[in-house]
Design a protein around this motif. Structure first.
Motif, PDB file in Angstrom:
ATOM      1  N   ALA A 242       0.834  -1.210   0.000  1.00 21.24           N
ATOM      2  CA  ALA A 242       0.000   0.000   0.000  1.00 21.24           C
ATOM      3  C   ALA A 242       0.862   1.251   0.000  1.00 21.24           C
ATOM      4  CB  ALA A 242      -0.923  -0.002   1.220  1.00 21.24           C
ATOM      5  N   ILE A 243       1.857   1.294   0.873  1.00 19.19           N
ATOM      6  CA  ILE A 243       2.740   2.468   0.934  1.00 19.19           C
ATOM      7  C   ILE A 243       3.528   2.599  -0.366  1.00 19.19           C
ATOM      8  CG2 ILE A 243       4.691   3.504   2.139  1.00 19.19           C
ATOM      9  CD1 ILE A 243       2.048   3.593   3.652  1.00 19.19           C
ATOM     10  N   THR A 244       3.986   1.473  -0.905  1.00 21.13           N
ATOM     11  CA  THR A 244       4.729   1.508  -2.164  1.00 21.13           C
ATOM     12  C   THR A 244       3.857   2.050  -3.296  1.00 21.13           C
ATOM     13  OG1 THR A 244       6.033  -0.404  -1.449  1.00 21.13           O
ATOM     14  CG2 THR A 244       6.072   0.127  -3.791  1.00 21.13           C
ATOM     15  N   ILE A 245       2.595   1.614  -3.342  1.00 19.29           N
ATOM     16  CA  ILE A 245       1.678   2.084  -4.389  1.00 19.29           C
ATOM     17  C   ILE A 245       1.475   3.589  -4.288  1.00 19.29           C
ATOM     18  CG2 ILE A 245      -0.736   2.036  -5.135  1.00 19.29           C
ATOM     19  CD1 ILE A 245      -0.711  -0.989  -4.430  1.00 19.29           C
ATOM     20  N   VAL A 246       1.205   4.081  -3.062  1.00 15.54           N
ATOM     21  CA  VAL A 246       0.976   5.518  -2.868  1.00 15.54           C
ATOM     22  C   VAL A 246       2.219   6.317  -3.248  1.00 15.54           C
ATOM     23  CG1 VAL A 246       0.532   7.319  -1.159  1.00 15.54           C
ATOM     24  CG2 VAL A 246      -0.807   5.216  -1.113  1.00 15.54           C
TER      25      VAL A 246
END
Length: 796
Positions: free
Chosen positions: A32-36
Motif C-alpha cells: 500500500a505504501i509503495t503504491i501511494v
C-alpha cells in the motif's frame, strides 16, 4: 496440478491463521505504501511531458555574483529575450513572462462584479508557439501583439462571463487597465510548470518599449533549433551580455535550464513562477524508501516462514520420501507465496485508496486513485506482484525444498548458520533504518520548534496585511487608512510596499562612489508608522518623516543593523549620514537604524534592508495591528469598512504569522511524512523481529523444556531468549547513529539558523528502539517460556 497446489496453499494459510494474518498484514501495508509513493513519484516525473517541443524548450536562469549571494534566479531581465533571439542563430523563439504586479493579486472587474485573480501574467505571444498552446476561441494568439488585450483559460472565462461569449468583451484590471478578451485557451494540466488563468499582452507593460538589463523579474523561455548545442548557446549568451552590459555592471551570468528539469531541479532557486516546485532529492529518497519498505515486507515474510520451518521440513521430508521432486515443491511453495502476495496486493490497493486522501492533505497534491488504472501502473502492479512473490518466496521455495528427506525428518536438524546470520543481519538493517528515522524525525521537529520560537526581530502576531493593489488614487487609500484607524479594535495602521515574508524591491547598497560591487539590499516604500506597527527595535535615530511634501526629492531611509555594518558605521554614527543606493538617483539620508529582523525565512541569513519614502513603488498594502480577541468579528468589521470605502475592488488580506508559516510548509510536510514512515518502518521491523524470535523459540523448544524441568523460571527463560535480540538492536543503533548524524547535519545546512544536534536525540532514539525491541521479543519469549515442557520434550 496447479489447482491442487492452490488448494494446499489455501489449507496451509487457514491452518496457521496467526502467521498468515501477520504475513498478509505486513505485505499489504508494504505494498500500500509503495503504491501511494509510486503514484506520487510517477506524477512528479510526469511534469511538462505533454509539450510537443519539450526537448527544445529551455528556461533562462540568472546566476548572481557574490554581492547577491550567488543565488540562482528563475527570472531574467526583460532585455534578454529580444537580444538573444536577434543575436543567437540557434534561438528560434523567445518569450517573457511577468507575473502581475510582481506577484500581487490582480483586482478584476467584469461589469459590476469584482474578482480576485492570482494567476494573471503578461506574456509575449510567442509563448503560445513555444508551448503549443491552442486557441479554442478567437482568431489567433497573434492578437496578443496588440496592447491592452488578454486571453483567458476556459474555466476563467466561464467564471468571469458565465455562458456568454467572452470574445470582444472587456475586463478592468486594478481599476486602470481595460483589456479586450481576444482568445480562449484550454486550462493547463496540473502537471505543468507554467499555469495561467489569464495571459495579458506583454506590449501593455512598462518593460515592452524600454526593456532593461537591470530588473531581473521576467521568467524567460526559449526554443532552440533541434540539435543545437546548449554549451555553445550559453557562450553566445555571454557574448550578448558583454555586448550590452559593461563588465563592471555584470552582477550576473546567463545559463539555460532544460524544460524537463524545471520542475524537479529548481529547489533552492529564487523567483520561480511555478505554483508547485518539486525536489529531485525528495523523489530519490521516496523511491529508495518505497523499495526499502517493499523489501522489508518481503524479508518479514521469509522470517515468518522460517519460524514455522520445523513443521514444514517434516512436510517436505514426507513428500520427498513419497517421491516428490524439488521442482514440484518449489512450485508448491511459490503457489502459496503467490496466493499470499495476491491477497496482500488486493488488500494493499484497498489500503492505498484509504491512505491517498491523507497523503494528498499532507503533500498538498491532488492525486487520484484513477491513476492506478493506467496501463503503466497496472503493468507496475503485475511487476510488483511477481517481484514480491519471487523475493518473498525464495527462502521457502529453494532452501526448504532442497533439504534431504533424512534431514527434513530428523527433528534435531537445524538450518545453516549462514541463513540464520543473514536473517539476523536483515533485522539489524531494519532497526538501523528505524533508528535513523527516529533521529531524523526528532531533529526535524526540533528545528521546526526552534523556528517557531525564534525571535524574528518583529511581532507578526495580530498583524494583518490588506491588499490595496486595485485601488487607484492616494486620497482613496488615505480615506481607507483613516477609516481603519477609527475602529476600536485597531491599534496601529501603516501603508507599505510589502511586509516581512514577501519580496520587496531589490537594489544595491554601496559604501561610496568607489565601491564597484556593493551588496544587495531589500528596499520597502513605507509610511513612518511601519516601524512601530511591526514593533521593530529602533537602535538609533528616528523613523521616517510623517509627511513628505510634493516635489520633495530628498530620499530618507531607515536601515537595519546589517546595512550599516556593511557601511562601516555604528548605529549612532550612521544617523544623518548620506548613503548611495542604486536606483534612487541620488544619495539618501539615514534617519534611523533598526535592529536586524528576519524578513525572509530562516533558510537565509539576514541581509541589508531599508524602509524609504521615495515615490518609486506603490504602497500595495495597508498593515493593521489589531487587539480584539474575536477575530471573526474583527475581520467582519474590517471587510465592512473596506467595502464602504472601496466599491470596485475585492477585500483580500493575510495574517503575517500565517504567511511566515507558509515559508516552512515544506518542512512541516517533511516532518509529518517522516513521522508516518518512522512509525511504519518500526512496525514492519517489529514484524521481522517477531518472526525471528518465533523462529528461535521454535529451534530451542526442547532446550526451553529441559530448563523448565530443571527449575528455570519464566523470567529467566525470557531473559535468555531476549538478550540475543537486544544485542542485534545495539548493533543496529551503533550503525545508525553516525549515519543519522551525517544525514541530519547535511539537512540542517539548508538553514541559516538551526539547532545543534545533541546527544539527547541519540539517547532517546536508542532507548526507544531498545524498548520497542524488548516489548516485541518479550511477547514471544514469555509465550515460549510458559509453554508446557512435556509437549516440547515429546519425541516422535
Amino acid at each position: 496440478m496447479f489447482h491442487n497446489n492452490l488448494k494446499i496453499a489455501w489449507r496451509s494459510l487457514k491452518t496457521n491463521r496467526m502467521f498468515s494474518g501477520i504475513n498478509i498484514l505486513g505485505l499489504s501495508l508494504g505494498l500500500a505504501i509503495t503504491i501511494v509513493l509510486f503514484l506520487f513519484i510517477s506524477y512528479e516525473r510526469s511534469f511538462d511531458k505533454e509539450y510537443e517541443h519539450k526537448e527544445e524548450i529551455f528556461r533562462v536562469l540568472v546566476q548572481t555574483d557574490e554581492s547577491y549571494g550567488k543565488e540562482i534566479l528563475c527570472t531574467a531581465p526583460a532585455a534578454v529575450a529580444p537580444a538573444i533571439k536577434t543575436d543567437i542563430p540557434s534561438v528560434k523563439k523567445a518569450a517573457r513572462i511577468l507575473k502581475h504586479g510582481f506577484g500581487e493579486t490582480a483586482f478584476v472587474k467584469v461589469g459590476n462584479t469584482n474578482f480576485l485573480e492570482k494567476e494573471l501574467y503578461w506574456c509575449d505571444p510567442e509563448l503560445f508557439e513555444i508551448f503549443n498552446i491552442k486557441i479554442l476561441e478567437g482568431r489567433s494568439y497573434k492578437e496578443l501583439e496588440r496592447p491592452n488585450t488578454v486571453a483567458l483559460s476556459q474555466s476563467t472565462a466561464k467564471r468571469y462571463f458565465g455562458s456568454e461569449d467572452p470574445i470582444g468583451k472587456t475586463i478592468l484590471v486594478d481599476n486602470e487597465d481595460q483589456l479586450e478578451v481576444v482568445g480562449i485557451f484550454p486550462d493547463f494540466a496540473s502537471n505543468s510548470s507554467i499555469s495561467f488563468n489569464a495571459i495579458g499582452s506583454f506590449s501593455s507593460t512598462f518593460a515592452f518599449k524600454e526593456p532593461s538589463w537591470g530588473n531581473s523579474s521576467f521568467e524567460t523561455y526559449v526554443q532552440l533549433d533541434p540539435g543545437a548545442s546548449i554549451a555553445t548557446t550559453e557562450l553566445q549568451m555571454q557574448s550578448v551580455l558583454d555586448k550590452n552590459v559593461d563588465k563592471a555592471g555584470q552582477w550576473f551570468s546567463l545559463t539555460l535550464q532544460p524544460l524537463e528539469n524545471v520542475h524537479l531541479f529548481s529547489a533552492g532557486y529564487v523567483n520561480s513562477y511555478s505554483k508547485h516546485i518539486g525536489d529531485i532529492s525528495e523523489i530519490r529518497n521516496l523511491t529508495f524508501l518505497a523499495l526499502l519498505i517493499l523489501l522489508i515486507a518481503c524479508v518479514n515474510y521469509m522470517n515468518l516462514m522460517t519460524a514455522k520451518s520445523q513443521k514444514r521440513t517434516k512436510d517436505v521430508g514426507i513428500n520427498k520420501t513419497l517421491g516428490a521432486s524439488s521442482k514440484s515443491l518449489v512450485i508448491r511453495f511459490y503457489a502459496e507465496t503467490g496466493l499470499v502476495t495476491l491477497i496482500s496486493l488486493f488488500i494493499g490497493i484497498g489500503i492505498s485508496a484509504l491512505l491517498l486522501p491523507a497523503f494528498n492533505t499532507i503533500t498538498g497534491m491532488e492525486l487520484e486513485m484513477s491513476l492506478l488504472f493506467r496501463l503503466e501502473m497496472l503493468t507496475g502492479l503485475v511487476v510488483f506482484w511477481l517481484t514480491t512473490t519471487l523475493v518473498a518466496g525464495s527462502y521457502p521455495a529453494f532452501y526448504l525444498s532442497k533439504s534431504s528427506p533424512n534431514a527434513a525428518l530428523n527433528p534435531g536438524s537445524k538450518g545453516g548458520k549462514g541463513v540464520i546470520n543473514l536473517r539476523k543481519g536483515l533485522v539489524v538493517l531494519q532497526f538501523a533504518a528505524s533508528v535513523v528515522l527516529i533521529v531524523s524525525v526528532t531533529v526535524i521537529y526540533q528545528q521546526l520548534e526552534f523556528m517557531q520560537q525564534q525571535k524574528l526581530g518583529y511581532e507578526p502576531e495580530n498583524t494583518i496585511a490588506v491588499t490595496t493593489g486595485g485601488i487607484r488614487g492616494t486620497s482613496i487609500k488615505q480615506t481607507l487608512v483613516k477609516e481603519f484607524k477609527s475602529l476600536s479594535m485597531v491599534s496601529d495602521v501603516a501603508m507599505a510596499q510589502g511586509f516581512p515574508g514577501i519580496s520587496v524591491s531589490g537594489r544595491t547598497l554601496f559604501k561610496n562612489e568607489n565601491d564597484e560591487n556593493g551588496t544587495q539590499i531589500s528596499t520597502n516604500h513605507s509610511d513612518a508608522q511601519v516601524i512601530e506597527l511591526l514593533k521593530l527595535n529602533l537602535l538609533a535615530g528616528k523613523t521616517l518623516p510623517l509627511v513628505k511634501q510634493e516635489g520633495d526629492t530628498l530620499v530618507e531611509v531607515v536601515l537595519n543593523k546589517k546595512a550599516i555594518e556593511y557601511l562601516g558605521y555604528s548605529p549612532e554614527e550612521a544617523v544623518g549620514k548620506k548613503v548611495l543606493i542604486g536606483g534612487f538617483g541620488e544619495k539618501a539620508r539615514i534617519m534611523g537604524v533598526v535592529d536586524n529582523f528576519n524578513y525572509e525565512s530562516l533558510h537565509r541569513p539576514i541581509g541589508a534592508y531599508a524602509f524609504h519614502n521615495r515615490r518609486s513603488e506603490a504602497k500595495s498594502f495597508v498593515l493593521l495591528r489589531v487587539k480584539s480577541a474575536d477575530l471573526t468579528d474583527t475581520m467582519h468589521q474590517l471587510k465592512s469598512t473596506f467595502e464602504s470605502v472601496i466599491t470596485d475592488a475585492a477585500f483580500e488580506y493575510v495574517f503575517l504569522d500565517k504567511n511566515m508559516e507558509r515559508l516552512y510548509a515544506q518542512e512541516h510536510k517533511t516532518a509529518l511524512m517522516g513521522l508516518i514512515f518512522c512509525v511504519l518502518a518500526i512496525f514492519v521491523a517489529c514484524l521481522g523481529l517477531f518472526g525471528l524470535a518465533a523462529f528461535t523459540a521454535e529451534q530451542r523448544k526442547k532446550e526451553i523444556g529441559v530448563r523448565k524441568v530443571l527449575g528455570a523460571s519464566v523470567l529467566g527463560i525470557t531473559q535468555m531468549l531476549s538478550k540475543d535480540f537486544l544485542k542485534l538492536v545495539l548493533v543496529a543503533v551503533t550503525i545508525a547513529f553516525p549515519m543519522a548524524y551525517w544525514l541530519m547535519t547535511n539537512w540542517l545546512h539548508d538553514f541559516a539558523y538551526r539547532v545543534t544536534i545533541g546527544w539527547t536525540v541519540f539517547a532517546l532514539a536508542g532507548i526507544l528502539a531498545l524498548f520497542i525491541a524488548l516489548v516485541t521479543v518479550s511477547f514471544q519469549a514469555i509465550s515460549a517460556a510458559r509453554a508446557n515442557p512435556v509437549k516440547s520434550l515429546r519425541t516422535e
